[in-house]
Motif scaffolding. Structure first.
Motif, PDB file in Angstrom:
ATOM      1  N   GLU A   1      39.808  -7.508  83.157  1.00 14.95           N
ATOM      2  CA  GLU A   1      40.024  -7.040  81.787  1.00 14.95           C
ATOM      3  C   GLU A   1      39.803  -8.121  80.733  1.00 14.95           C
ATOM      4  O   GLU A   1      40.064  -7.883  79.552  1.00 14.95           O
ATOM      5  CB  GLU A   1      41.452  -6.507  81.673  1.00 14.95           C
ATOM      6  CG  GLU A   1      41.735  -5.313  82.584  1.00 14.95           C
ATOM      7  CD  GLU A   1      43.221  -4.987  82.659  1.00 14.95           C
ATOM      8  OE1 GLU A   1      43.997  -5.908  82.976  1.00 14.95           O
ATOM      9  OE2 GLU A   1      43.587  -3.831  82.391  1.00 14.95           O
ATOM     10  N   SER A   2      39.315  -9.281  81.137  1.00 18.08           N
ATOM     11  CA  SER A   2      39.229 -10.428  80.224  1.00 18.08           C
ATOM     12  C   SER A   2      38.363 -10.165  78.998  1.00 18.08           C
ATOM     13  O   SER A   2      38.617 -10.719  77.917  1.00 18.08           O
ATOM     14  CB  SER A   2      38.716 -11.660  80.966  1.00 18.08           C
ATOM     15  OG  SER A   2      37.421 -11.414  81.510  1.00 18.08           O
ATOM     16  N   LEU A   3      37.343  -9.338  79.135  1.00 16.25           N
ATOM     17  CA  LEU A   3      36.468  -9.022  77.996  1.00 16.25           C
ATOM     18  C   LEU A   3      36.722  -7.624  77.446  1.00 16.25           C
ATOM     19  O   LEU A   3      35.980  -7.142  76.606  1.00 16.25           O
ATOM     20  CB  LEU A   3      35.001  -9.158  78.407  1.00 16.25           C
ATOM     21  CG  LEU A   3      34.518 -10.565  78.774  1.00 16.25           C
ATOM     22  CD1 LEU A   3      33.058 -10.525  79.208  1.00 16.25           C
ATOM     23  CD2 LEU A   3      34.710 -11.523  77.608  1.00 16.25           C
ATOM     24  N   GLY A   4      37.781  -6.987  77.933  1.00 18.50           N
ATOM     25  CA  GLY A   4      38.093  -5.648  77.467  1.00 18.50           C
ATOM     26  C   GLY A   4      37.310  -4.594  78.236  1.00 18.50           C
ATOM     27  O   GLY A   4      36.816  -4.826  79.338  1.00 18.50           O
ATOM     28  N   TYR A   5      37.181  -3.423  77.613  1.00 19.38           N
ATOM     29  CA  TYR A   5      36.559  -2.272  78.273  1.00 19.38           C
ATOM     30  C   TYR A   5      35.347  -1.783  77.485  1.00 19.38           C
ATOM     31  O   TYR A   5      35.160  -2.128  76.317  1.00 19.38           O
ATOM     32  CB  TYR A   5      37.579  -1.144  78.417  1.00 19.38           C
ATOM     33  CG  TYR A   5      38.660  -1.445  79.439  1.00 19.38           C
ATOM     34  CD1 TYR A   5      38.532  -0.998  80.757  1.00 19.38           C
ATOM     35  CD2 TYR A   5      39.796  -2.178  79.088  1.00 19.38           C
ATOM     36  CE1 TYR A   5      39.521  -1.276  81.701  1.00 19.38           C
ATOM     37  CE2 TYR A   5      40.780  -2.462  80.028  1.00 19.38           C
ATOM     38  CZ  TYR A   5      40.635  -2.006  81.331  1.00 19.38           C
ATOM     39  OH  TYR A   5      41.600  -2.287  82.272  1.00 19.38           O
ATOM     40  N   CYS A   6      34.546  -0.968  78.156  1.00 24.45           N
ATOM     41  CA  CYS A   6      33.362  -0.399  77.522  1.00 24.45           C
ATOM     42  C   CYS A   6      33.148   1.010  78.052  1.00 24.45           C
ATOM     43  O   CYS A   6      33.778   1.447  79.012  1.00 24.45           O
ATOM     44  CB  CYS A   6      32.131  -1.252  77.813  1.00 24.45           C
ATOM     45  SG  CYS A   6      31.642  -1.249  79.559  1.00 24.45           S
ATOM     46  N   VAL A   7      32.230   1.712  77.415  1.00 26.90           N
ATOM     47  CA  VAL A   7      31.760   3.001  77.928  1.00 26.90           C
ATOM     48  C   VAL A   7      30.516   2.735  78.761  1.00 26.90           C
ATOM     49  O   VAL A   7      29.528   2.183  78.269  1.00 26.90           O
ATOM     50  CB  VAL A   7      31.424   3.981  76.786  1.00 26.90           C
ATOM     51  CG1 VAL A   7      30.815   5.261  77.351  1.00 26.90           C
ATOM     52  CG2 VAL A   7      32.668   4.302  75.975  1.00 26.90           C
ATOM     53  N   HIS A   8      30.581   3.111  80.041  1.00 27.08           N
ATOM     54  CA  HIS A   8      29.427   3.038  80.942  1.00 27.08           C
ATOM     55  C   HIS A   8      28.775   4.421  80.968  1.00 27.08           C
ATOM     56  O   HIS A   8      29.470   5.439  80.929  1.00 27.08           O
ATOM     57  CB  HIS A   8      29.886   2.632  82.343  1.00 27.08           C
ATOM     58  CG  HIS A   8      28.822   2.739  83.392  1.00 27.08           C
ATOM     59  ND1 HIS A   8      27.652   1.999  83.343  1.00 27.08           N
ATOM     60  CD2 HIS A   8      28.747   3.500  84.522  1.00 27.08           C
ATOM     61  CE1 HIS A   8      26.914   2.296  84.399  1.00 27.08           C
ATOM     62  NE2 HIS A   8      27.540   3.207  85.127  1.00 27.08           N
ATOM     63  N   ALA A   9      27.448   4.452  81.034  1.00 23.81           N
ATOM     64  CA  ALA A   9      26.714   5.723  81.021  1.00 23.81           C
ATOM     65  C   ALA A   9      25.898   5.905  82.285  1.00 23.81           C
ATOM     66  O   ALA A   9      25.337   4.945  82.833  1.00 23.81           O
ATOM     67  CB  ALA A   9      25.789   5.787  79.810  1.00 23.81           C
ATOM     68  N   PHE A  10      25.824   7.143  82.745  1.00 22.49           N
ATOM     69  CA  PHE A  10      24.909   7.527  83.811  1.00 22.49           C
ATOM     70  C   PHE A  10      24.520   8.977  83.577  1.00 22.49           C
ATOM     71  O   PHE A  10      24.865   9.565  82.555  1.00 22.49           O
ATOM     72  CB  PHE A  10      25.520   7.280  85.201  1.00 22.49           C
ATOM     73  CG  PHE A  10      26.839   7.947  85.459  1.00 22.49           C
ATOM     74  CD1 PHE A  10      26.913   9.144  86.152  1.00 22.49           C
ATOM     75  CD2 PHE A  10      28.030   7.353  85.044  1.00 22.49           C
ATOM     76  CE1 PHE A  10      28.139   9.748  86.409  1.00 22.49           C
ATOM     77  CE2 PHE A  10      29.260   7.951  85.297  1.00 22.49           C
ATOM     78  CZ  PHE A  10      29.316   9.154  85.973  1.00 22.49           C
ATOM     79  N   ASN A  11      23.751   9.561  84.479  1.00 22.91           N
ATOM     80  CA  ASN A  11      23.200  10.900  84.248  1.00 22.91           C
ATOM     81  C   ASN A  11      23.754  11.949  85.203  1.00 22.91           C
ATOM     82  O   ASN A  11      24.315  11.627  86.242  1.00 22.91           O
ATOM     83  CB  ASN A  11      21.678  10.881  84.389  1.00 22.91           C
ATOM     84  CG  ASN A  11      20.995  10.030  83.360  1.00 22.91           C
ATOM     85  OD1 ASN A  11      20.611   8.902  83.646  1.00 22.91           O
ATOM     86  ND2 ASN A  11      20.837  10.538  82.148  1.00 22.91           N
TER      87      ASN A  11
END
Length: 198
Positions: free
Chosen positions: A104-114
């Protein structure tokens, strides 16, 4: 299904580069499932993830991903959607709340796939690109994705399938100049409701 077949700014499958690539990839291929497998493996294996190669080029729309041969997961998802929608294969987007780093050191993001509609059902396909610790595969059965949510972290899938790219991330990519810009500004949440809830 129309909304999962439409052309958009980011899924620009009428672009000459996309049309040329589809003719190359799908020459004498009739099966939608085989087309999906070919397109998936091309995007996964032949288009490096921007962070994996430390690219100075940042892309968003499908034709640019193909032109410059790189993109983050969101951009690569646009390219896979463009290739499949050009063949009249309904294709959407799925999103995941994911650690930006190993922890978690850089926080979170939205990952995308199809998700592609094949053989009467939605099939999830993650063309992020394999590397050490990441092994996604084409599967008509149980999804084999790049990042299964990990216990102990706030990682989870956003419910459903979306017809469009994650617009907040698209805007971020269009304004980003460096990889640090992406790390610092990539969105963490999806606020729009999915078009299909499975």
């Amino acid at each position: 299904m129309d909304k999962f077949l439409r052309e958009t700014k980011y899924v620009d499958f009428s672009n000459p580069l996309i049309r040329e690539k589809t003719e190359e990839l799908f020459n004498e291929v009739d099966s939608d499932t085989e087309k999906a497998r070919i397109a998936y493996e091309f995007v996964r294996d032949e288009i490096p993830h921007t962070f994996d190669i430390n690219s100075a080029i940042i892309t968003a729309k499908a034709s640019d991903v193909l032109k410059y041969r790189t993109g983050i997961c969101h951009a690569k998802s646009n390219l896979l959607a463009a290739l499949l929608r050009s063949q009249n294969i309904p294709t959407g987007f799925c999103f995941e709340h994911l650690c930006l780093a190993e922890d978690e050191s850089l926080g979170y993001c939205v990952h995308a796939f199809n998700a592609a509609f094949l053989e009467g059902k939605w099939v999830q396909l993650d063309a992020r690109g394999n590397k050490k610790g990441v092994c996604a595969e084409f599967s008509l059965g149980k999804p084999i994705l790049a990042y299964p949510p990990r216990i102990g972290f706030d990682e989870y899938f956003f419910e459903g399938i979306y017809a469009d790219s994650h617009i907040e991330t698209m805007k971020m990519l269009e304004s980003a100049k460096t990889l640090d810009d992406i790390i610092e500004n990539i969105p963490e949440f999806v606020t729009k409701k999915a078009d299909i809830i499975l």
